[in-house]
Structures are given as C-alpha cells and as structure tokens.
Scaffold this motif. Structure first.
Motif, PDB file in Angstrom:
ATOM      1  N   GLU A 187       0.808  -1.465  -0.080  1.00  0.00           N
ATOM      2  CA  GLU A 187      -0.097   0.021   0.032  1.00  0.00           C
ATOM      3  C   GLU A 187       0.950   1.229  -0.208  1.00  0.00           C
ATOM      4  N   ASP A 188       1.910   1.281   0.676  1.00  0.00           N
ATOM      5  CA  ASP A 188       2.747   2.516   0.820  1.00  0.00           C
ATOM      6  C   ASP A 188       3.994   2.013   1.558  1.00  0.00           C
ATOM      7  N   SER A 189       4.734   3.270   1.879  1.00  0.00           N
ATOM      8  CA  SER A 189       6.392   3.197   2.294  1.00  0.00           C
ATOM      9  C   SER A 189       6.427   2.376   3.518  1.00  0.00           C
ATOM     10  N   ALA A 190       5.426   2.595   4.265  1.00  0.00           N
ATOM     11  CA  ALA A 190       5.581   1.648   5.831  1.00  0.00           C
ATOM     12  C   ALA A 190       5.172   0.165   5.436  1.00  0.00           C
ATOM     13  N   ASP A 191       4.551  -0.223   4.460  1.00  0.00           N
ATOM     14  CA  ASP A 191       4.480  -1.713   4.165  1.00  0.00           C
ATOM     15  C   ASP A 191       5.886  -2.066   3.426  1.00  0.00           C
ATOM     16  N   TYR A 192       6.545  -1.370   2.888  1.00  0.00           N
ATOM     17  CA  TYR A 192       8.068  -1.676   2.334  1.00  0.00           C
ATOM     18  C   TYR A 192       8.813  -1.704   3.396  1.00  0.00           C
ATOM     19  N   SER A 193       8.665  -0.697   4.144  1.00  0.00           N
ATOM     20  CA  SER A 193       9.472  -0.599   5.529  1.00  0.00           C
ATOM     21  C   SER A 193       9.332  -2.071   6.512  1.00  0.00           C
ATOM     22  N   ALA A 194       7.997  -2.278   6.620  1.00  0.00           N
ATOM     23  CA  ALA A 194       7.762  -3.728   7.204  1.00  0.00           C
ATOM     24  C   ALA A 194       8.302  -4.756   6.679  1.00  0.00           C
ATOM     25  N   MET A 195       8.209  -4.924   5.466  1.00  0.00           N
ATOM     26  CA  MET A 195       8.772  -6.007   4.561  1.00  0.00           C
ATOM     27  C   MET A 195      10.275  -5.948   4.812  1.00  0.00           C
ATOM     28  N   GLY A 196      11.065  -4.818   4.759  1.00  0.00           N
ATOM     29  CA  GLY A 196      12.507  -4.602   4.911  1.00  0.00           C
ATOM     30  C   GLY A 196      12.699  -5.145   6.402  1.00  0.00           C
TER      31      GLY A 196
ATOM     32  N   GLY B 181       5.753  -0.960  -9.352  1.00  0.00           N
ATOM     33  CA  GLY B 181       6.971  -0.744  -8.509  1.00  0.00           C
ATOM     34  C   GLY B 181       6.876   0.045  -7.325  1.00  0.00           C
ATOM     35  N   PRO B 182       8.210   0.058  -6.811  1.00  0.00           N
ATOM     36  CA  PRO B 182       8.355   0.809  -5.447  1.00  0.00           C
ATOM     37  C   PRO B 182       8.735   2.263  -6.006  1.00  0.00           C
ATOM     38  N   THR B 183       8.376   3.449  -5.212  1.00  0.00           N
ATOM     39  CA  THR B 183       8.954   4.656  -5.549  1.00  0.00           C
ATOM     40  C   THR B 183      10.124   4.781  -4.866  1.00  0.00           C
ATOM     41  N   LEU B 184      11.140   5.804  -5.078  1.00  0.00           N
ATOM     42  CA  LEU B 184      12.333   5.999  -4.350  1.00  0.00           C
ATOM     43  C   LEU B 184      12.119   6.173  -2.944  1.00  0.00           C
ATOM     44  N   ASP B 185      11.111   6.844  -2.556  1.00  0.00           N
ATOM     45  CA  ASP B 185      10.918   7.021  -0.903  1.00  0.00           C
ATOM     46  C   ASP B 185      10.447   5.483  -0.377  1.00  0.00           C
ATOM     47  N   ASP B 186       9.777   4.524  -1.245  1.00  0.00           N
ATOM     48  CA  ASP B 186       9.617   3.254  -0.705  1.00  0.00           C
ATOM     49  C   ASP B 186      11.036   2.480  -0.590  1.00  0.00           C
ATOM     50  N   LEU B 187      11.744   2.862  -1.493  1.00  0.00           N
ATOM     51  CA  LEU B 187      13.060   2.141  -1.358  1.00  0.00           C
ATOM     52  C   LEU B 187      13.755   2.531  -0.406  1.00  0.00           C
ATOM     53  N   LYS B 188      13.843   3.887  -0.040  1.00  0.00           N
ATOM     54  CA  LYS B 188      14.660   4.398   0.934  1.00  0.00           C
ATOM     55  C   LYS B 188      14.072   3.840   2.261  1.00  0.00           C
ATOM     56  N   SER B 189      12.861   3.906   2.454  1.00  0.00           N
ATOM     57  CA  SER B 189      12.418   3.402   3.967  1.00  0.00           C
ATOM     58  C   SER B 189      12.591   1.849   3.945  1.00  0.00           C
TER      59      SER B 189
ATOM     60  N   ALA C 196      13.795  -1.992 -10.520  1.00  0.00           N
ATOM     61  CA  ALA C 196      13.565  -0.706  -9.586  1.00  0.00           C
ATOM     62  C   ALA C 196      15.134  -0.017  -9.379  1.00  0.00           C
ATOM     63  N   THR C 197      15.906  -1.236  -9.125  1.00  0.00           N
ATOM     64  CA  THR C 197      17.136  -0.834  -8.936  1.00  0.00           C
ATOM     65  C   THR C 197      18.414  -1.088 -10.145  1.00  0.00           C
ATOM     66  N   PRO C 198      19.610  -0.484 -10.255  1.00  0.00           N
ATOM     67  CA  PRO C 198      20.319  -0.395 -11.377  1.00  0.00           C
ATOM     68  C   PRO C 198      20.793  -1.742 -11.705  1.00  0.00           C
ATOM     69  N   GLU C 199      21.514  -2.782 -10.830  1.00  0.00           N
ATOM     70  CA  GLU C 199      21.968  -3.804 -10.980  1.00  0.00           C
ATOM     71  C   GLU C 199      20.995  -4.873 -10.807  1.00  0.00           C
ATOM     72  N   ALA C 200      19.828  -4.857 -10.680  1.00  0.00           N
ATOM     73  CA  ALA C 200      18.824  -5.786 -10.719  1.00  0.00           C
ATOM     74  C   ALA C 200      18.999  -6.846 -12.069  1.00  0.00           C
ATOM     75  N   ALA C 201      19.119  -6.172 -13.314  1.00  0.00           N
ATOM     76  CA  ALA C 201      18.709  -6.816 -14.481  1.00  0.00           C
ATOM     77  C   ALA C 201      19.680  -7.633 -14.982  1.00  0.00           C
ATOM     78  N   THR C 202      20.947  -7.638 -14.240  1.00  0.00           N
ATOM     79  CA  THR C 202      22.089  -8.230 -14.686  1.00  0.00           C
ATOM     80  C   THR C 202      22.232  -9.455 -13.375  1.00  0.00           C
TER      81      THR C 202
ATOM     82  N   SER D 251      11.897  13.261   2.390  1.00  0.00           N
ATOM     83  CA  SER D 251      12.349  13.763   1.068  1.00  0.00           C
ATOM     84  C   SER D 251      11.445  14.955   0.691  1.00  0.00           C
ATOM     85  N   LEU D 252      11.410  15.898  -0.077  1.00  0.00           N
ATOM     86  CA  LEU D 252      10.560  16.941  -0.174  1.00  0.00           C
ATOM     87  C   LEU D 252       9.130  16.421  -0.171  1.00  0.00           C
ATOM     88  N   LYS D 253       8.873  15.448  -1.300  1.00  0.00           N
ATOM     89  CA  LYS D 253       7.621  14.843  -1.556  1.00  0.00           C
ATOM     90  C   LYS D 253       6.947  14.335  -0.212  1.00  0.00           C
TER      91      LYS D 253
END
Ligand code: F3S
Length: 386
Positions: free
Chosen positions: A194-203, A224-232, A250-256, A299-301
């Motif tokens: 649902e939001d950053s808190a869910d990503y945070s709980a998963m982390g 996919g996650p937003t940058l703020d989701d990934l930060k949390s 969502a992250t730059p080395e994932a594809a390889t 973040s500003l957002k």
C-alpha cells in the motif's frame, strides 16, 4: 596490503599524527579483510555525531584527533546529531547536552567535514554516481547508495569513515568488488504493497530473518516501489546486517542478476501482519503523544504531504536542513514542527519526558522502543495523520 610511496609516507608520519592515525586504521582494516590496496573514494558520510550515542569518551576521541588534521581528502558530510543546535534550547533539551553536541560538531567541522547532519546525504548534495567508490557509515545511507544509486561502499564504522574522509581512500574489499554484489536469495512478494510503511515492514521482516543480498520481485507483477519506498525499505533491511538489495525493475544492478539456483522466500499477508504486530508496542486504543516522520530524513515529497495534510496531530517532521529552509515559510500548521540536523532516534527524547511516539518507519519503531524505551505506534502515514 600494498601501499604506494605516498601512503607509506603518511603511515610514517610525514603529514602528522592525525593523518598517520587515519592511515593506521585503513591499513588495519585492509589487512583484516585481505584487501589488495587502497582505492580513492569520491565521498564519505561520517557517523558517530550524536552525543547520545558516542558520549563523553567519543567526544574526547574526536576532539583529540581533530587537533592534528587540516582538512579532508574528499567531499565529506555528517550524520544527524543529537539536537538541532538552533532550536535545542527552546525545545527544552538539557544545556549540558547542547554544549557537548556543539563541541562534537565543531571538532568535525574543524577537520573539514560539512555539517550537513542528515542520514540522506544523497538528498543534500552528497550524491554519488553509478559505480562510484565511496566510504559511508550509517546503515540506511549505505544500503541506499549501494542498491538504488549503484555506488559502492561497505558499511563503515564512524571511525573508519572518518579515516577515509581524511585520506580520501578506502581498502578495496567487500561491496567494492563486483563479485560480492550479487543477489544471494530471492524474495517473492505475494501481496499488494500500500505505501512506504508496508515496504518498511517488509524490509524489517527480511532483515531480521535473513542475511546476504536479497532480490525482490512481485509474484504477480504489480506497481513498483517509489524512491521513497526504497529509502524506507532499505533502512529497515539494514536494522539487520543487510547492506545491499536488488529490486526487479527498480534498482540499477537488478537486470544483470543470475537468479537460477538461488533459494526463494515468500513475503505474504501473514509476514506483513507479523512485522506490524512486532513493531507496535503501544497498547491498542492509546494515542501516541506525538508523531515523528522522517526516518530516514523525509524527502521534499514526503514532507509536503505532511504539510498539506491539515492534520490536527502533533507532528515532528525530520528533514535535511535545505528542505527545512525551503519549507519553513510554507508551514502554517502550528502542530507541525519541521526539524533538521537530528532525528527521533539519536535525539534524547526521553529527556523531554516523552513516553510514546507514532512513526511510519520500521527502523524508527524498532530503535525508539529498544534504544529510547518509548512505546510505539507503527502505521502508514495516512493512518497516522488520521
Ligand atoms: Fe536517519 Fe535517524 Fe532513521 S539517523 S535512518 S532518521 S534512525
């Protein structure tokens, strides 16, 4: 570890005691991890700033070291302090604490380190590029730099990051090397986040139960996650020992990444519920005394969302100093206090007699309870504001 001539001279004391001490630390670290040599770093992020966490002994150590150095070897920024020195008095923090905090900042700035005092240096001008070698301390900034920016850093201690700051170098080992940055297990997310808190709980759940480098992907697709989701999420993963992750799309080395032969763990409704239950320590039905947003610093957002919420709750919003300067004039809600240079965890809130807190960050929930003894309500931002 092999040293070049310049490095050998620093070790012999040619640039003075302070730089020799820095070189001794890096050499000891390099030898311990069997690094072949030192490499240049483009920036450092130095932790060990709050008087609450380093105490008298830490203050003396830094003061002593700062007397022998005259500048850094690369762009160097500071982690959050125990209080914002501009507002600490009016907020009621003890005078002695404020004085000691001021001395710590002065010692670091005397060495040439910029007093940014944020755990999101990448939102405040210390933004490394893909593939850059850096030496950062503070686990949430380390994991964000490795995973989201694709920069390369080990999880430094305050002391090793300071040594790297002074010399502009770090030993070549660990996450600086390509072969150590590969995913070691897969996390299949079988739930709508649902939001950053869910990503945070998963982390938090993954970081407490697994080690290595996770590769996250949605089982049935999904936004996919937003940058703020990934930060949390990164901050919560790093409450354990994880310093890097990959996220499909969502992250730059994932594809390889080669995922064949990796074990897969499931993240479902059940694990999400368990993580929330574990982090909610305030009795149900009780209201937290205040809501603290910005772990890692908002973040500003994220900050604008809080300011525009028209909430009647008491909110402390922790942001980098630049963000505070930008937003302060816009803040017409007297219940919202915009605070920079510190956070709800490294600030001695217990000295203000605060007993409970509402947060949308699993990391803040974990440390507020375990480090500061506060009772915690951990929920999404929308739910907290209501
Ligand atoms: Fe930053 Fe403090 Fe959280 S340093 S990551 S806001 S605990």
């Amino acid at each position: 570890m092999k040293l070049n001539e310049d490095e050998r001279e620093i070790l012999a004391g040619k640039r003075g005691k302070g730089y020799r001490k820095a070189m001794e630390i890096l050499v000891a670290l390099g030898d311990l991890y069997e690094a072949e040599r030192l490499i240049p770093v483009s920036s450092t992020q130095v932790s060990g700033v709050s008087f609450k966490t380093i105490g008298e002994a830490g203050l003396e150590f830094i003061k002593d070291w700062s007397g022998d150095v005259q500048g850094t070897g690369c762009l160097s920024t500071l982690n959050p302090a125990g209080v914002d020195l501009d507002t600490a008095k009016e907020m009621g923090f003890p005078e002695d604490f404020i004085k000691k905090q001021g001395e710590i900042i002065e010692a670091y700035t005397g060495m040439g380190i910029l007093p940014s005092c944020t755990c999101t240096p990448y939102l405040a001008g210390n933004l490394p590029g893909f593939g850059d070698h850096i030496a950062w301390a503070e686990s949430s900034s380390v994991i964000f730099a490795n995973s989201v920016l694709g920069a390369r850093t080990n999880r430094e201690s305050g002391v090793s990051a300071l040594a790297s700051a002074l010399l502009g170098k770090t030993p070549l080992y660990g996450l600086h090397l390509e072969e150590n940055r590969r995913a070691t297990f897969v996390v299949d997310i079988d739930i709508q986040m649902e939001d950053s808190a869910d990503y945070s709980a998963m982390g938090f759940h993954i970081g407490q139960n697994y080690d290595g480098i996770p590769f996250f992907r949605f089982k049935g697709g999904g936004e996919g996650p937003t940058l703020d989701d990934l930060k949390s999420m990164g901050a919560a993963l790093a409450v354990g020992s994880i310093s890097m992750f990959h996220f499909q799309g969502a992250t730059p080395e994932a594809a390889t990444q080669d995922l064949e032969e990796l074990i897969t763990v499931q993240f479902t409704k059940k694990e999400l519920k368990e993580a929330y239950e574990k982090l909610n320590t305030l009795e149900s039905g009780e209201e937290p005394e205040l809501i603290a947003i910005g772990c890692p610093h908002a973040s500003l957002k994220e900050a604008l969302k809080v300011l525009e919420s028209k909430t009647d709750k008491i909110i402390w919003l922790f942001v980098p100093r630049q963000t505070k300067n930008l937003l302060e004039a816009r803040n017409t809600n007297k219940n919202i206090k915009i605070i920079s240079d510190t956070c709800m965890v490294v600030s001695p809130l217990e000295k203000l007699d605060i007993k409970s807190i509402g947060v949308n960050s699993a990391k803040a929930a974990f440390y507020s309870y375990n480090l500061s003894g506060l009772k915690v309500r951990f929920l999404s931002l929308d739910k907290l504001l209501k």
